[in-house]
Write a protein that holds these residues in place. Structure first.
Motif, mmCIF file in Angstrom:
data_model
loop_
_atom_site.group_PDB
_atom_site.id
_atom_site.type_symbol
_atom_site.label_atom_id
_atom_site.label_comp_id
_atom_site.label_asym_id
_atom_site.label_seq_id
_atom_site.Cartn_x
_atom_site.Cartn_y
_atom_site.Cartn_z
ATOM 1 N N LEU A 73 0.852 -1.187 0.000
ATOM 2 C CA LEU A 73 0.000 0.000 0.000
ATOM 3 C C LEU A 73 0.886 1.235 0.000
ATOM 4 N N GLU A 74 0.607 2.155 -0.896
ATOM 5 C CA GLU A 74 1.439 3.362 -1.036
ATOM 6 C C GLU A 74 0.525 4.579 -1.052
ATOM 7 N N LYS A 75 0.833 5.550 -0.224
ATOM 8 C CA LYS A 75 -0.077 6.704 -0.145
ATOM 9 C C LYS A 75 0.024 7.630 -1.364
ATOM 10 N N PRO B 277 5.741 6.427 -5.584
ATOM 11 C CA PRO B 277 6.372 6.382 -4.255
ATOM 12 C C PRO B 277 6.650 7.829 -3.832
ATOM 13 N N GLN B 278 6.300 8.180 -2.623
ATOM 14 C CA GLN B 278 6.261 9.609 -2.282
ATOM 15 C C GLN B 278 6.995 9.923 -0.988
ATOM 16 N N GLY B 279 8.273 9.513 -0.913
ATOM 17 C CA GLY B 279 9.035 9.826 0.297
ATOM 18 C C GLY B 279 10.408 10.321 -0.097
ATOM 19 N N ALA B 280 11.374 9.392 -0.122
ATOM 20 C CA ALA B 280 12.754 9.753 -0.479
ATOM 21 C C ALA B 280 13.251 8.996 -1.708
ATOM 22 N N SER B 281 12.702 7.791 -1.940
ATOM 23 C CA SER B 281 13.324 6.909 -2.939
ATOM 24 C C SER B 281 13.232 7.423 -4.367
ATOM 25 N N THR B 282 12.251 8.282 -4.678
ATOM 26 C CA THR B 282 12.170 8.850 -6.031
ATOM 27 C C THR B 282 12.602 10.316 -6.041
ATOM 28 N N GLY C 291 20.800 10.130 -5.956
ATOM 29 C CA GLY C 291 21.350 9.006 -6.707
ATOM 30 C C GLY C 291 22.823 8.731 -6.468
ATOM 31 N N PHE C 292 23.344 9.090 -5.295
ATOM 32 C CA PHE C 292 24.733 8.751 -4.974
ATOM 33 C C PHE C 292 24.776 7.308 -4.472
ATOM 34 N N ALA C 293 25.590 6.491 -5.095
ATOM 35 C CA ALA C 293 25.825 5.147 -4.567
ATOM 36 C C ALA C 293 27.067 5.264 -3.688
ATOM 37 N N GLU D 15 -3.563 5.566 1.807
ATOM 38 C CA GLU D 15 -2.782 5.851 3.014
ATOM 39 C C GLU D 15 -3.293 5.009 4.178
ATOM 40 N N VAL D 16 -2.384 4.308 4.845
ATOM 41 C CA VAL D 16 -2.769 3.536 6.033
ATOM 42 C C VAL D 16 -2.865 4.503 7.211
ATOM 43 N N HIS D 17 -4.001 4.463 7.884
ATOM 44 C CA HIS D 17 -4.190 5.356 9.033
ATOM 45 C C HIS D 17 -3.890 4.671 10.358
ATOM 46 N N LEU E 27 16.314 5.291 7.456
ATOM 47 C CA LEU E 27 17.409 4.986 6.523
ATOM 48 C C LEU E 27 18.396 6.140 6.373
ATOM 49 N N GLY E 28 18.058 7.319 6.934
ATOM 50 C CA GLY E 28 18.962 8.463 6.837
ATOM 51 C C GLY E 28 19.253 8.823 5.386
ATOM 52 N N GLY E 29 20.469 9.300 5.141
ATOM 53 C CA GLY E 29 20.837 9.757 3.798
ATOM 54 C C GLY E 29 21.529 8.692 2.982
ATOM 55 N N GLY F 248 19.959 5.573 1.861
ATOM 56 C CA GLY F 248 18.991 4.527 1.504
ATOM 57 C C GLY F 248 19.297 3.791 0.218
ATOM 58 N N ILE F 249 19.992 4.438 -0.719
ATOM 59 C CA ILE F 249 20.332 3.718 -1.953
ATOM 60 C C ILE F 249 21.298 2.595 -1.603
ATOM 61 N N ALA F 250 22.238 2.954 -0.729
ATOM 62 C CA ALA F 250 23.248 1.968 -0.352
ATOM 63 C C ALA F 250 22.667 0.843 0.493
HETATM 64 C C1 LIG Z 1 16.743 14.851 -1.475
HETATM 65 C C2 LIG Z 1 17.287 13.539 -1.037
HETATM 66 C C3 LIG Z 1 18.548 13.138 -1.490
HETATM 67 C C4 LIG Z 1 19.044 11.887 -1.105
HETATM 68 N N1 LIG Z 1 20.198 11.456 -1.689
HETATM 69 C C5 LIG Z 1 20.623 10.205 -1.428
HETATM 70 C C6 LIG Z 1 21.746 9.692 -2.102
HETATM 71 O O1 LIG Z 1 22.329 10.357 -2.953
HETATM 72 N N2 LIG Z 1 22.173 8.434 -1.786
HETATM 73 C C7 LIG Z 1 21.529 7.669 -0.862
HETATM 74 O O2 LIG Z 1 21.963 6.542 -0.587
HETATM 75 N N3 LIG Z 1 20.432 8.111 -0.233
HETATM 76 C C8 LIG Z 1 19.957 9.364 -0.505
HETATM 77 N N4 LIG Z 1 18.843 9.822 0.106
HETATM 78 C C9 LIG Z 1 18.195 8.951 1.090
HETATM 79 C C10 LIG Z 1 17.381 7.835 0.419
HETATM 80 O O3 LIG Z 1 16.635 8.356 -0.659
HETATM 81 C C11 LIG Z 1 16.471 7.200 1.474
HETATM 82 O O4 LIG Z 1 17.260 6.736 2.552
HETATM 83 C C12 LIG Z 1 15.690 6.011 0.917
HETATM 84 O O5 LIG Z 1 15.041 6.354 -0.272
HETATM 85 C C13 LIG Z 1 14.688 5.548 1.954
HETATM 86 O O6 LIG Z 1 13.893 4.544 1.388
HETATM 87 P P1 LIG Z 1 12.618 4.002 2.154
HETATM 88 O O7 LIG Z 1 12.000 2.990 1.302
HETATM 89 O O8 LIG Z 1 12.994 3.641 3.543
HETATM 90 O O9 LIG Z 1 11.695 5.289 2.330
HETATM 91 P P2 LIG Z 1 10.825 6.100 1.276
HETATM 92 O O10 LIG Z 1 11.407 6.098 -0.055
HETATM 93 O O11 LIG Z 1 10.536 7.415 1.909
HETATM 94 O O12 LIG Z 1 9.496 5.233 1.197
HETATM 95 C C14 LIG Z 1 8.488 5.272 2.181
HETATM 96 C C15 LIG Z 1 7.172 5.220 1.448
HETATM 97 O O13 LIG Z 1 6.112 5.046 2.395
HETATM 98 C C16 LIG Z 1 4.991 5.766 1.927
HETATM 99 N N5 LIG Z 1 4.140 5.995 3.087
HETATM 100 C C17 LIG Z 1 4.438 6.686 4.198
HETATM 101 N N6 LIG Z 1 3.430 6.633 5.086
HETATM 102 C C18 LIG Z 1 2.458 5.877 4.522
HETATM 103 C C19 LIG Z 1 1.166 5.454 4.957
HETATM 104 N N7 LIG Z 1 0.687 5.776 6.155
HETATM 105 N N8 LIG Z 1 0.420 4.687 4.113
HETATM 106 C C20 LIG Z 1 0.889 4.334 2.886
HETATM 107 N N9 LIG Z 1 2.122 4.709 2.429
HETATM 108 C C21 LIG Z 1 2.901 5.466 3.241
HETATM 109 C C22 LIG Z 1 5.603 7.042 1.363
HETATM 110 O O14 LIG Z 1 4.722 7.684 0.465
HETATM 111 C C23 LIG Z 1 6.872 6.514 0.692
HETATM 112 O O15 LIG Z 1 6.693 6.225 -0.670
HETATM 113 C C24 LIG Z 1 18.312 11.065 -0.227
HETATM 114 C C25 LIG Z 1 17.071 11.480 0.247
HETATM 115 C C26 LIG Z 1 16.547 12.705 -0.157
HETATM 116 C C27 LIG Z 1 15.191 13.126 0.345
#
Ligand SMILES: Cc1cc2nc3c(=O)[nH]c(=O)nc-3n(C[C@H](O)[C@H](O)[C@H](O)COP(=O)(O)OP(=O)(O)OC[C@H]3O[C@@H](n4cnc5c(N)ncnc54)[C@H](O)[C@@H]3O)c2cc1C
Length: 371
Positions: free
Chosen positions: A45-47, A51-56, A60-62, A197-199, A351-353, A355-357
């Motif tokens: 389930l994706e809100k 994908p709407q957080g950090a992954s898109t 893109g630094f590996a 969105e999961v509440h 996952l901090g900064g 997450g790609i790694a």
């Molecule tokens: C600007 C920016 C630059 C970055 N640069 C790098 C980089 O160069 N190299 C690197 O390694 N990392 C980088 N990062 C960090 C990396 O992108 C993240 O650590 C990683 O994408 C986290 O992945 P995730 O799947 O844990 O979270 P996310 O990608 O945030 O995924 C969480 C998902 O959960 C969904 N969600 C949240 N709450 C709910 C809900 N209640 N119901 C349904 N869906 C929900 C969100 O919409 C989202 O799509 C960067 C981050 C940002 C913001």
């Protein structure tokens, strides 16, 4: 939502695993679960519409940490913890490359460099002084000296003489990586439902009741991969951290190639498609940027533009194309939280900064919490 018989039976009945969040962690978790349990019904389930957080949204630094980031990590982590963090990141990049292939993720190995602004002379000197000891510390991971000084071949302005560089860092095309991951999940028969969105959820012991904005259903196991939004569903120590990014229009004869870090990783830039992508500046106003709301501020944007003008492209004409933001999940410790939170519920967040790694590995670890 008033679900039809068909919608109930085909989408929301007999679900074995429900994953919240279709970022890099949620998708990798689902793919791993499918490999372990080929017959299982798996739902993500994706809100967001995407994908709407950090992954898109990321840069893109590996990468696995610049030298000043590693020195900063050593202030709050033990030496062994830092070695483990760097190894986890380095191995994680290989896991991602292996899963999707270098072409599918647009992987390029141009190397990475840390630049030190003139005003950061003290940090520069400290990093030079510690270069040997950090290389020794990380020898078990890279089997050679990882950090070296290199000269200012890209003609950046207002920086100290040399970069501290390493050849192990690469860059990916984040959009290609995420579309490939979504496609792979769908090919394996994983259902992804967007704009949902999961509440809340309730683990009864036998199953988990999940409530979204407009429907309710049960699942045998629930896996939460919502990173920066974790506090909305969990009481774990994860804070949202917004990161702002801008991109230039294509620049003729752009000679800059690679991934670049400034100010202990608070700023970062790279080349992509003859453009410069530059992000960071959260340290200018931590309080405002501790938010799960997307948005940009003139304070950060002006600093990013100034860096482009004065440091990165001092002699070159460029125009800003557009900007965006993403939401990270951070905490005092850099270690992600991967754990069971009740009998049938687990999470993989913070996952901090990096997450790609580490996203692929954390997704796998999350999937393996339940046997
Ligand atoms: C600007 C920016 C630059 C970055 N640069 C790098 C980089 O160069 N190299 C690197 O390694 N990392 C980088 N990062 C960090 C990396 O992108 C993240 O650590 C990683 O994408 C986290 O992945 P995730 O799947 O844990 O979270 P996310 O990608 O945030 O995924 C969480 C998902 O959960 C969904 N969600 C949240 N709450 C709910 C809900 N209640 N119901 C349904 N869906 C929900 C969100 O919409 C989202 O799509 C960067 C981050 C940002 C913001």
């Amino acid at each position: 939502m008033n679900l039809s018989y068909w919608e109930r039976t085909s989408w929301f009945s007999n679900i074995d695993f429900t994953i919240i969040g279709s970022g890099i962690v949620g998708l990798n978790c689902a793919i791993e679960l499918k490999a372990k349990h080929p017959k299982a019904r798996i739902l993500i389930l994706e809100k967001g519409k995407l994908p709407q957080g950090a992954s898109t949204k990321n840069a893109g630094f590996a990468c696995f940490g610049s030298i000043s980031e590693i020195l900063s990590d050593l202030k709050i982590h033990s030496e062994q913890e830092v070695i483990d963090l760097v190894k986890e990141r380095y191995d994680g990049i290989h896991t991602l490359r292996h899963l999707l292939g270098d072409t599918a993720i647009g992987y390029q190995n141009y190397g990475g460099h840390e630049l030190f602004l003139n005003k950061d002379l003290e940090l520069y000197e400290r990093c030079l002084k510690e270069l040997k000891s950090v290389n020794e510390l990380l020898h078990s991971v890279f089997k050679e000296d990882v950090f070296k000084t290199t000269s200012n071949t890209f003609n950046f302005n207002r920086i100290n003489t040399n970069y501290i560089s390493q050849i192990f860092e690469g860059q990916i095309d984040t959009g290609k990586m995420m579309t490939s991951l979504v496609q792979l999940a769908q090919q394996k028969g994983i259902t992804i439902v967007n704009s949902t969105e999961v509440h809340s959820f309730k683990d009864s012991g036998a199953e988990v009741m999940v409530k979204t904005d407009d429907l309710e259903f049960t699942t045998k196991k629930l896996l939460i991969a919502t990173n920066g939004f974790a506090a909305q569903l969990l009481s774990e120590n994860v804070k949202p951290a917004r990161a702002q990014v801008l991109i230039t229009k294509p620049i003729k004869d752009l000679h800059v190639k690679g991934t670049f870090h400034l100010e202990e990783g608070y700023y970062y830039f790279r080349n992509i498609d003859n453009r410069i992508l530059l992000g960071g500046g959260r340290n200018l106003d931590f309080k405002t940027e501790e938010t799960a709301e997307f948005g940009t501020t003139s304070l950060v944007e002006n600093r990013l533009k100034e860096l482009l003008r004065t440091v990165i492209l001092p002699e070159q004409h460029f125009e800003i194309d557009y900007s965006w933001s993403g939401i990270m999940g951070v905490g005092q410790q850099k270690k992600p939280i991967v754990k069971q939170v009740s009998g049938n519920v687990a999470c993989g967040v913070r996952l901090g900064g990096m997450g790609i790694a580490i996203g692929s590995t954390i997704g796998k670890k999350l999937a393996n919490l339940f046997d």
